[in-house]
Scaffold this motif. Structure first.
Motif, short mmCIF file in Angstrom:
data_model
loop_
_atom_site.label_atom_id
_atom_site.label_comp_id
_atom_site.label_asym_id
_atom_site.label_seq_id
_atom_site.Cartn_x
_atom_site.Cartn_y
_atom_site.Cartn_z
N ARG A 137 0.82 -1.22 0.00
CA ARG A 137 0.00 0.00 0.00
C ARG A 137 0.85 1.26 0.00
NH1 ARG A 137 -5.08 0.10 3.65
NH2 ARG A 137 -6.30 -1.60 2.73
N GLN A 138 2.10 1.14 0.45
CA GLN A 138 2.97 2.30 0.59
C GLN A 138 4.41 1.88 0.36
OE1 GLN A 138 2.35 3.37 4.70
NE2 GLN A 138 3.47 1.61 5.47
N GLY A 139 5.23 2.81 -0.02
CA GLY A 139 6.64 2.50 -0.20
C GLY A 139 7.36 2.37 1.13
N LYS A 206 7.67 3.60 13.91
CA LYS A 206 6.93 4.17 12.78
C LYS A 206 5.42 4.10 12.98
CE LYS A 206 10.63 2.62 9.68
NZ LYS A 206 10.98 1.70 8.56
N TYR A 207 4.96 3.37 13.98
CA TYR A 207 3.52 3.20 14.17
C TYR A 207 2.92 4.39 14.91
CZ TYR A 207 3.75 -1.54 12.41
OH TYR A 207 3.92 -2.62 11.59
N ALA A 239 -11.68 -6.67 -1.96
CA ALA A 239 -11.23 -5.76 -0.90
C ALA A 239 -9.79 -6.07 -0.50
CB ALA A 239 -12.13 -5.89 0.33
N ASP A 240 -9.08 -5.04 -0.12
CA ASP A 240 -7.77 -5.18 0.52
C ASP A 240 -7.91 -4.63 1.92
OD1 ASP A 240 -4.89 -5.61 0.75
OD2 ASP A 240 -4.76 -3.41 0.71
N LEU A 241 -7.85 -5.49 2.91
CA LEU A 241 -8.14 -5.11 4.29
C LEU A 241 -6.85 -4.96 5.09
CD1 LEU A 241 -11.18 -7.50 4.85
CD2 LEU A 241 -11.21 -5.10 4.18
N ALA A 242 -6.65 -3.77 5.61
CA ALA A 242 -5.45 -3.50 6.40
C ALA A 242 -5.64 -3.99 7.82
CB ALA A 242 -5.15 -2.00 6.42
N ILE A 243 -4.58 -4.60 8.36
CA ILE A 243 -4.53 -4.94 9.78
C ILE A 243 -3.13 -4.55 10.21
CG2 ILE A 243 -4.07 -7.36 9.21
CD1 ILE A 243 -5.54 -8.07 11.84
N ASP A 244 -2.93 -3.25 10.41
CA ASP A 244 -1.57 -2.69 10.48
C ASP A 244 -1.39 -1.61 11.54
OD1 ASP A 244 -2.86 -0.50 9.39
OD2 ASP A 244 -1.73 -0.51 7.50
N ARG A 245 -2.25 -1.61 12.56
CA ARG A 245 -2.17 -0.61 13.63
C ARG A 245 -2.24 0.82 13.09
NH1 ARG A 245 -2.32 -4.84 16.52
NH2 ARG A 245 -0.73 -5.46 18.02
N GLY A 246 -2.75 0.98 11.85
CA GLY A 246 -2.91 2.32 11.29
C GLY A 246 -1.69 2.87 10.59
N SER A 248 -0.58 2.50 7.64
CA SER A 248 -0.81 2.94 6.26
C SER A 248 -1.92 3.96 6.15
CB SER A 248 -1.13 1.72 5.37
OG SER A 248 -2.39 1.16 5.73
N ALA A 249 -2.49 4.39 7.27
CA ALA A 249 -3.67 5.27 7.22
C ALA A 249 -3.36 6.62 6.59
CB ALA A 249 -4.22 5.47 8.64
N GLY A 250 -2.14 7.08 6.71
CA GLY A 250 -1.80 8.40 6.16
C GLY A 250 -1.25 8.37 4.76
N HIS A 251 -1.37 7.21 4.09
CA HIS A 251 -0.78 7.08 2.75
C HIS A 251 -1.85 6.74 1.72
CE1 HIS A 251 3.38 7.14 4.26
NE2 HIS A 251 2.86 6.54 5.33
#
Length: 251
Positions: A137-139, A206-207, A239-246, A248-251
């Motif tokens: 989802r992000q670099g 980074k989280y 769907a692509d479902l994130a489970i990443d503590r947020g 990728s939320a800002g990308h």
């Protein structure tokens, strides 16, 4: 008749948790990984209803695996692609060998295992879950090839969802952040410059939770994978479902 799930990378941290979740849910699990002795031990312990030891980087092997699952358990209701590898490093020094390994395991094997399983999944109107990553989802720095492989898995999943929707087969991806697995420990040991604890701490920093951040547990990913294969998720596909503590939320 019990539902059947085929899980690749079943001996890995996420794969094992996914297998255990499906067993608890009353499914039969057919496992794929490279270590035949370990797979046999898992079957003897009741964790697998069947298994096939295989290196999935060859297209013919993916077809053999699906055939073995059908011959052993008679049907296929879901495929969960958990097999994956991590390599990192700057592009100018990244080897062709590592490039091929990452793309072959993370993308090629997933695609051709999906392709081999589709006819059987059409018969049961089943489901596919592909493990992607927040790196799809992000670099991420020093991870261009891994990001490329997981970004491709995410978009491949969406395209397959469109192709398979008319036959009732659902296809979704899960994109975890850093999960507490042996692969994460491998990352830290191999790329931590002699300080694996520091490497892991840098990842957590980074989280968005800050000092309270912790690594995701494999069981969290497993619960989501199991849910996506249930009738309650019948409207979820592509769907692509994130489970990443947020993260990728800002990308």
């Amino acid at each position: 008749m019990q539902a059947v799930v085929l899980i690749s990378g079943v001996l890995g941290g996420i794969g094992q948790a996914v297998a255990e979740q499906f067993v608890r849910g009353g499914w039969q699990v057919f496992g794929i990984d490279r270590d035949g002795a370990a797979l046999a031990a898992r079957q003897a312990g009741g964790q697998l209803a069947g298994y096939h030891a295989a290196d999935l980087r060859q297209v013919g092997t993916t077809q053999d695996v699906v055939a073995a699952a059908l011959a052993t358990l008679g049907r296929l209701d879901a495929l969960v692609n958990c097999a994956g590898v991590w390599r990192e490093g700057p592009a100018e020094t990244f080897s062709e060998e590592d490039f091929d390994l990452v793309l072959d395991v993370n993308l090629k094997a997933s695609f051709f295992l999906c392709a081999a399983a589709i006819p059987a999944l059409r018969d049961t109107r089943g489901a596919i879950v592909n493990l992607s990553s927040d790196a799809g989802r992000q670099g991420n720095r020093n991870a261009a090839v891994y990001c490329a492989s997981k970004g491709a898995v995410t978009l491949m999943t969406k395209a397959l969802a469109l192709d398979l929707a008319p036959s009732g087969v659902r296809c979704n991806s899960i994109s975890p952040g850093d999960v507490a697995t042996p692969m994460l420990s491998f990352q830290a040991e191999r790329y931590g410059n002699g300080d694996p604890a520091g490497y892991l701490q840098d990842l957590l920093a980074k989280y968005p939770q800050g000092e309270s951040a912790t690594f995701i547990q494999p069981e969290e990913v497993a619960e989501l994978a199991f849910f996506l294969c249930q009738p309650a998720a019948r409207s979820i596909t592509g769907a692509d479902l994130a489970i990443d503590r947020g993260i990728s939320a800002g990308h």
